[in-house]
Design an enzyme around this catalytic site. Structure first.
Site, PDB file in Angstrom:
ATOM      1  N   ARG A 156      -4.428  -3.251   7.726  1.00  0.00           N
ATOM      2  CA  ARG A 156      -4.694  -2.534   6.257  1.00  0.00           C
ATOM      3  C   ARG A 156      -5.795  -3.162   5.809  1.00  0.00           C
ATOM      4  O   ARG A 156      -6.793  -2.834   5.224  1.00  0.00           O
ATOM      5  CB  ARG A 156      -3.592  -2.323   5.523  1.00  0.00           C
ATOM      6  CG  ARG A 156      -3.834  -1.776   4.164  1.00  0.00           C
ATOM      7  CD  ARG A 156      -2.575  -1.203   3.344  1.00  0.00           C
ATOM      8  NE  ARG A 156      -1.468  -2.225   3.271  1.00  0.00           N
ATOM      9  CZ  ARG A 156      -0.543  -2.006   2.621  1.00  0.00           C
ATOM     10  NH1 ARG A 156      -0.242  -0.982   1.944  1.00  0.00           N
ATOM     11  NH2 ARG A 156       0.577  -3.102   2.529  1.00  0.00           N
ATOM     12  N   TYR A 176       0.751 -12.681  -2.313  1.00  0.00           N
ATOM     13  CA  TYR A 176       2.175 -13.368  -1.896  1.00  0.00           C
ATOM     14  C   TYR A 176       1.813 -14.510  -1.218  1.00  0.00           C
ATOM     15  O   TYR A 176       0.567 -14.633  -0.497  1.00  0.00           O
ATOM     16  CB  TYR A 176       2.703 -12.170  -1.039  1.00  0.00           C
ATOM     17  CG  TYR A 176       3.842 -11.200  -1.571  1.00  0.00           C
ATOM     18  CD1 TYR A 176       4.106 -11.522  -3.252  1.00  0.00           C
ATOM     19  CD2 TYR A 176       4.345 -10.368  -1.016  1.00  0.00           C
ATOM     20  CE1 TYR A 176       4.930 -10.725  -3.667  1.00  0.00           C
ATOM     21  CE2 TYR A 176       5.100  -9.542  -1.536  1.00  0.00           C
ATOM     22  CZ  TYR A 176       5.424  -9.657  -3.147  1.00  0.00           C
ATOM     23  OH  TYR A 176       6.357  -8.763  -3.457  1.00  0.00           O
ATOM     24  N   GLU A 182      14.639   0.913  -2.049  1.00  0.00           N
ATOM     25  CA  GLU A 182      13.248   0.849  -2.463  1.00  0.00           C
ATOM     26  C   GLU A 182      13.203   2.134  -3.421  1.00  0.00           C
ATOM     27  O   GLU A 182      13.463   3.448  -2.739  1.00  0.00           O
ATOM     28  CB  GLU A 182      12.223   0.727  -1.379  1.00  0.00           C
ATOM     29  CG  GLU A 182      10.904   0.739  -2.017  1.00  0.00           C
ATOM     30  CD  GLU A 182       9.815   0.376  -1.014  1.00  0.00           C
ATOM     31  OE1 GLU A 182       9.039   1.278  -0.830  1.00  0.00           O
ATOM     32  OE2 GLU A 182       9.993  -0.579  -0.233  1.00  0.00           O
TER      33      GLU A 182
END
Length: 354
Positions: free
Chosen positions: A170, A224, A344
């Site tokens: 991605r 991150y 989630e």
């Protein structure tokens, strides 16, 4: 495609998300209505035999919905036309596009574990490459909201977890299309696991740009540390979109993460509570950016992804206690991007009609 006279002469738009029993929506041939961008179906006996040709506008989600067999109907106030580009099927108005791409993930038998790049990484890069090329072609260059459905998201092949392989692919497309140079353009997104062998990506895009939102309780996902893989996940915590005085809010898949750490391992009730605290923080940020108190927990609708069926009643009880949604909450069984996460939650506001 960009020179289409019908598309270039349309003005003004609103976006609407409504809910209906799947049987009712399909029996009434809802997509004959010229303003429907698409109908999102979930796995059920009713929907198993329904196809997804380019004109149908049917977008199938490879996950099972618990409770009533409900579908999502996305529509606009503008005329809509169907189209296709390579593996993408979509419908678009003058200002909005809703589309889907499905790619089979196959590993050449002779290459085994040595294939490089791994098939999931290649499919992710190809899916986003097609999406970006389409959006450039039709002039709807702003990616607003993405839903990613990955096979065996927590599994590992070729020495790397599937979700991390997906993130590499991605991000590779984002970089190739110069879509990381401006962080305010990174879309809201979710990524959950399925038992399918296909990578499925649904997307909403448009002519107008949304404002990316972050959560002050969390480190931005695209920052991150390397402990979560060679490439960070490429999504914002939410996005705010203004359409002719309509204020749409898209909140990404949100879990029990503070900073970048998972909290409340093995405690699904506490994870649900933490997820709602994070959603509330994104709502506060959206209201701050807008300069108005536009959204609350009780005015959003929700997709809740849960890992274990045994946890469903606990999650439902927590959400019934924490929020009183005026619209709809859909409960969907799926694997979550981190193996220790049990739930989630994503949310949408400002576009929802019961």
């Amino acid at each position: 495609m960009r020179g289409d006279k019908f598309m270039s002469t349309s003005t003004g738009t609103q976006l609407t998300l409504t809910y209906a029993p799947a049987a009712t929506a399909l029996n009434k041939n809802a997509l004959r209505t010229k303003n429907i961008l698409g109908i999102v179906l979930f796995n059920s006996q009713l929907t198993s035999g329904i196809g997804t040709d380019q004109n149908s506008g049917i977008i199938k989600t490879p996950l099972t919905l618990y409770g009533a067999d409900i579908c999502e109907i996305w529509s606009t106030t503008q005329p809509v036309i169907p189209g296709h580009y390579l593996d993408i099927r979509y419908r678009r108005s003058a200002t909005l596009t809703l589309g889907s791409i499905t790619l089979a993930i196959t590993t050449p038998i002779d290459d085994g574990e040595n294939i490089n790049p791994p098939p999931i990484q290649s499919c992710a890069q190809e899916a986003y490459q097609q999406i970006f090329n389409l959006l450039q072609e039709i002039g709807h260059i702003h990616l607003l909201r993405v839903w990613n459905f990955l096979p065996d998201i927590n599994g590992a092949t070729h020495g790397l977890e599937h979700y991390r392989q997906f993130n590499i692919g991605r991000q590779g497309s984002f970089i190739a299309h110069d879509r990381l140079s401006e962080e305010s353009s990174i879309p809201a997104a979710s990524a959950v696991g399925t038992s399918s062998t296909n990578l499925v990506v649904h997307f909403l895009a448009g002519r107008d740009k949304s404002v990316a939102l972050e959560n002050p309780r969390q480190i931005s996902a695209y920052r991150y540390p390397k402990k979560y893989g060679p490439c960070s996940p490429t999504f914002s915590r939410g996005g705010s979109l203004n359409l002719d005085q309509q204020h749409a809010l898209f909140i990404s898949g949100t879990a029990s993460i503070v900073g970048h750490d998972t909290l409340h391992i093995d405690d699904v009730a506490a994870q649900t509570q933490e997820s709602i605290r994070n959603i509330s923080a994104v709502i506060d940020e959206a209201n701050r950016v807008a300069g108005h108190h536009l959204h609350t927990l009780d005015t959003l609708n929700y997709r809740v992804y849960f890992r274990n069926i045994a946890d469903l009643t606990i999650i439902q009880a927590e959400l019934d206690r924490l929020i009183a949604p005026a619209t709809k909450t859909l409960y969907i069984q799926a694997d979550i991007c981190r193996s220790e996460l049990l739930v989630e939650i994503e949310a949408t506001g400002g576009v929802v009609h019961s």
